[in-house]
Design a protein around this motif. Structure first.
Motif, mmCIF file in Angstrom:
data_model
loop_
_atom_site.group_PDB
_atom_site.id
_atom_site.type_symbol
_atom_site.label_atom_id
_atom_site.label_comp_id
_atom_site.label_asym_id
_atom_site.label_seq_id
_atom_site.Cartn_x
_atom_site.Cartn_y
_atom_site.Cartn_z
ATOM 1 N N LYS A 29 0.811 -1.211 0.000
ATOM 2 C CA LYS A 29 0.000 0.000 0.000
ATOM 3 C C LYS A 29 0.848 1.266 0.000
ATOM 4 C CE LYS A 29 -3.547 2.205 2.915
ATOM 5 N NZ LYS A 29 -4.386 2.003 4.115
ATOM 6 N N GLY A 30 0.535 2.165 -0.930
ATOM 7 C CA GLY A 30 1.147 3.488 -0.947
ATOM 8 C C GLY A 30 2.527 3.584 -1.554
ATOM 9 N N LEU A 31 3.158 2.450 -1.917
ATOM 10 C CA LEU A 31 4.521 2.500 -2.437
ATOM 11 C C LEU A 31 4.529 2.669 -3.957
ATOM 12 C CD1 LEU A 31 6.357 -0.226 -0.315
ATOM 13 C CD2 LEU A 31 6.067 2.227 0.136
ATOM 14 N N VAL A 32 5.530 3.383 -4.454
ATOM 15 C CA VAL A 32 5.675 3.600 -5.895
ATOM 16 C C VAL A 32 6.002 2.275 -6.575
ATOM 17 C CG1 VAL A 32 7.040 4.746 -7.690
ATOM 18 C CG2 VAL A 32 6.401 6.002 -5.624
ATOM 19 N N HIS A 33 5.258 1.965 -7.647
ATOM 20 C CA HIS A 33 5.485 0.705 -8.351
ATOM 21 C C HIS A 33 5.178 0.861 -9.840
ATOM 22 C CE1 HIS A 33 1.228 0.664 -7.169
ATOM 23 N NE2 HIS A 33 0.993 -0.114 -8.226
ATOM 24 N N PHE A 34 5.530 -0.162 -10.616
ATOM 25 C CA PHE A 34 5.366 -0.107 -12.069
ATOM 26 C C PHE A 34 5.195 -1.510 -12.607
ATOM 27 C CE2 PHE A 34 9.836 -0.654 -11.152
ATOM 28 C CZ PHE A 34 10.207 -1.675 -12.011
ATOM 29 N N GLN A 35 4.742 -1.599 -13.877
ATOM 30 C CA GLN A 35 4.708 -2.850 -14.634
ATOM 31 C C GLN A 35 5.146 -2.536 -16.058
ATOM 32 O OE1 GLN A 35 1.085 -2.107 -13.635
ATOM 33 N NE2 GLN A 35 1.396 -2.800 -11.548
ATOM 34 N N PHE A 36 5.914 -3.443 -16.666
ATOM 35 C CA PHE A 36 6.454 -3.219 -18.008
ATOM 36 C C PHE A 36 6.434 -4.518 -18.795
ATOM 37 C CE2 PHE A 36 10.608 -2.944 -20.541
ATOM 38 C CZ PHE A 36 10.003 -2.341 -21.641
ATOM 39 N N ASN A 37 5.818 -4.482 -19.961
ATOM 40 C CA ASN A 37 5.853 -5.631 -20.869
ATOM 41 C C ASN A 37 7.040 -5.442 -21.799
ATOM 42 O OD1 ASN A 37 5.468 -7.735 -22.616
ATOM 43 N ND2 ASN A 37 3.562 -6.978 -23.495
ATOM 44 N N SER A 38 8.145 -6.066 -21.461
ATOM 45 C CA SER A 38 9.372 -5.899 -22.256
ATOM 46 C C SER A 38 9.406 -6.787 -23.492
ATOM 47 C CB SER A 38 10.600 -6.195 -21.379
ATOM 48 O OG SER A 38 10.557 -7.537 -20.900
ATOM 49 N N ASP A 39 8.419 -7.671 -23.625
ATOM 50 C CA ASP A 39 8.358 -8.560 -24.792
ATOM 51 C C ASP A 39 8.024 -7.731 -26.032
ATOM 52 O OD1 ASP A 39 7.590 -10.480 -26.769
ATOM 53 O OD2 ASP A 39 7.110 -11.914 -25.190
ATOM 54 N N ALA A 40 8.885 -7.795 -27.025
ATOM 55 C CA ALA A 40 8.697 -6.991 -28.233
ATOM 56 C C ALA A 40 7.630 -7.548 -29.153
ATOM 57 C CB ALA A 40 10.021 -6.878 -28.987
ATOM 58 N N ASN A 41 7.185 -8.779 -28.900
ATOM 59 C CA ASN A 41 6.276 -9.425 -29.845
ATOM 60 C C ASN A 41 4.920 -9.820 -29.281
ATOM 61 O OD1 ASN A 41 8.299 -9.530 -31.991
ATOM 62 N ND2 ASN A 41 9.316 -11.080 -30.719
ATOM 63 N N ASN A 42 4.823 -9.981 -27.965
ATOM 64 C CA ASN A 42 3.600 -10.533 -27.384
ATOM 65 C C ASN A 42 2.974 -9.614 -26.344
ATOM 66 O OD1 ASN A 42 3.726 -13.240 -28.696
ATOM 67 N ND2 ASN A 42 5.646 -13.369 -27.541
ATOM 68 N N PRO A 43 1.640 -9.530 -26.323
ATOM 69 C CA PRO A 43 0.961 -8.721 -25.306
ATOM 70 C C PRO A 43 0.929 -9.441 -23.962
ATOM 71 C CG PRO A 43 -0.652 -9.791 -26.698
ATOM 72 C CD PRO A 43 0.698 -10.138 -27.266
ATOM 73 N N ALA A 44 0.526 -8.706 -22.936
ATOM 74 C CA ALA A 44 0.356 -9.280 -21.600
ATOM 75 C C ALA A 44 -0.968 -8.786 -21.023
ATOM 76 C CB ALA A 44 1.507 -8.887 -20.686
ATOM 77 N N LEU A 45 -1.560 -9.620 -20.183
ATOM 78 C CA LEU A 45 -2.837 -9.291 -19.557
ATOM 79 C C LEU A 45 -2.755 -9.642 -18.078
ATOM 80 C CD1 LEU A 45 -5.876 -8.445 -20.105
ATOM 81 C CD2 LEU A 45 -6.349 -10.890 -20.182
ATOM 82 N N ALA A 46 -3.171 -8.710 -17.227
ATOM 83 C CA ALA A 46 -3.130 -8.941 -15.781
ATOM 84 C C ALA A 46 -4.422 -8.474 -15.146
ATOM 85 C CB ALA A 46 -1.944 -8.215 -15.161
ATOM 86 N N ILE A 47 -4.761 -9.100 -14.024
ATOM 87 C CA ILE A 47 -5.918 -8.704 -13.225
ATOM 88 C C ILE A 47 -5.404 -8.290 -11.851
ATOM 89 C CG2 ILE A 47 -8.087 -9.456 -12.187
ATOM 90 C CD1 ILE A 47 -8.300 -11.526 -14.454
ATOM 91 N N SER A 48 -5.790 -7.101 -11.426
ATOM 92 C CA SER A 48 -5.353 -6.594 -10.128
ATOM 93 C C SER A 48 -6.535 -6.484 -9.172
ATOM 94 C CB SER A 48 -4.688 -5.223 -10.275
ATOM 95 O OG SER A 48 -3.379 -5.353 -10.802
ATOM 96 N N ALA A 49 -6.317 -6.952 -7.957
ATOM 97 C CA ALA A 49 -7.297 -6.804 -6.883
ATOM 98 C C ALA A 49 -6.738 -5.798 -5.881
ATOM 99 C CB ALA A 49 -7.557 -8.144 -6.208
#
Length: 205
Positions: free
Chosen positions: A140-160
């Motif tokens: 909670k409250g901390l700086v964070h990130f997500q990065f799809n570094s794959d040059a060819n494929n998408p990514a899908l995530a679900i966050s709760a």
């Protein structure tokens, strides 16, 4: 005198503990909360969110996209201390550094791979490369990130989220797309005003 002091200290500690325990969404005194002025009958429809249906069999977006099921979109969540978001990452896209001031985040990767990380209050960076089926928690409250570094494929995530209204504070947008004085930013980032203005220009339009 010592007894009074001890009592006073115990009282202060008790109040501090109570404040810590109440740091999330407030508890409600009913099973659920009906929004003011809500005129429809309260049935199963009130507790159902259909906004994610638009994602089923839809074309994957070309830019990073978040679809939320939070209190604003799903009023039945008010008082329930939970919400969801679906995050779609085309190849090579990023969810820039940000925070959720009112909730921790539990991310489940359902497709592709993601580079994720957060920075704690002592400036330690914790990173991980997630594969399909992995779960990662952002405190909670901390700086964070997500990065799809794959040059060819998408990514899908679900966050709760542990709040019906977690809030999102984008670090780049908050710093460079508001009216904070350029001189203040230049001094803060140990650079010059021209560099700050160049960065800011990327957020305009």
């Amino acid at each position: 005198m010592a007894t009074k002091l001890q009592f006073f200290l115990v009282l202060i500690l008790s109040c501090a503990t109570l404040q810590i325990s109440m740091a999330g969404d407030p508890d409600i005194l009913s099973d659920f909360i009906v929004p003011p002025g809500f005129s429809s009958p309260i049935d199963g429809n009130f507790f159902t969110f259909t906004g994610m249906r638009a994602l089923v069999n839809a074309t994957f977006p070309t830019t990073f996209k978040v679809t939320k099921a939070a209190m604003a979109e799903f009023p039945a969540l008010n008082g329930q201390s939970v919400s969801y978001a679906v995050l779609q990452f085309p190849n090579g896209t990023v969810n820039p550094p940000h925070t959720h001031p009112r909730a921790s985040e539990l991310l489940l990767l359902t497709m592709g791979s993601l580079e994720v990380g957060f920075v704690d209050t002592t400036n330690n960076l914790f990173t991980q490369t997630l594969q399909k089926g992995d779960i990662f928690v952002f405190p909670k409250g901390l700086v964070h990130f997500q990065f799809n570094s794959d040059a060819n494929n998408p990514a899908l995530a679900i966050s709760a989220f542990g709040s019906a209204n977690a809030g999102t504070v984008s670090v780049p947008n908050t710093v460079f797309n508001t009216t904070i004085d350029d001189q203040i930013l230049a001094l803060s980032f140990k650079t010059d005003v021209a560099t700050i203005q160049k960065i800011k220009s990327g957020f305009s339009g």
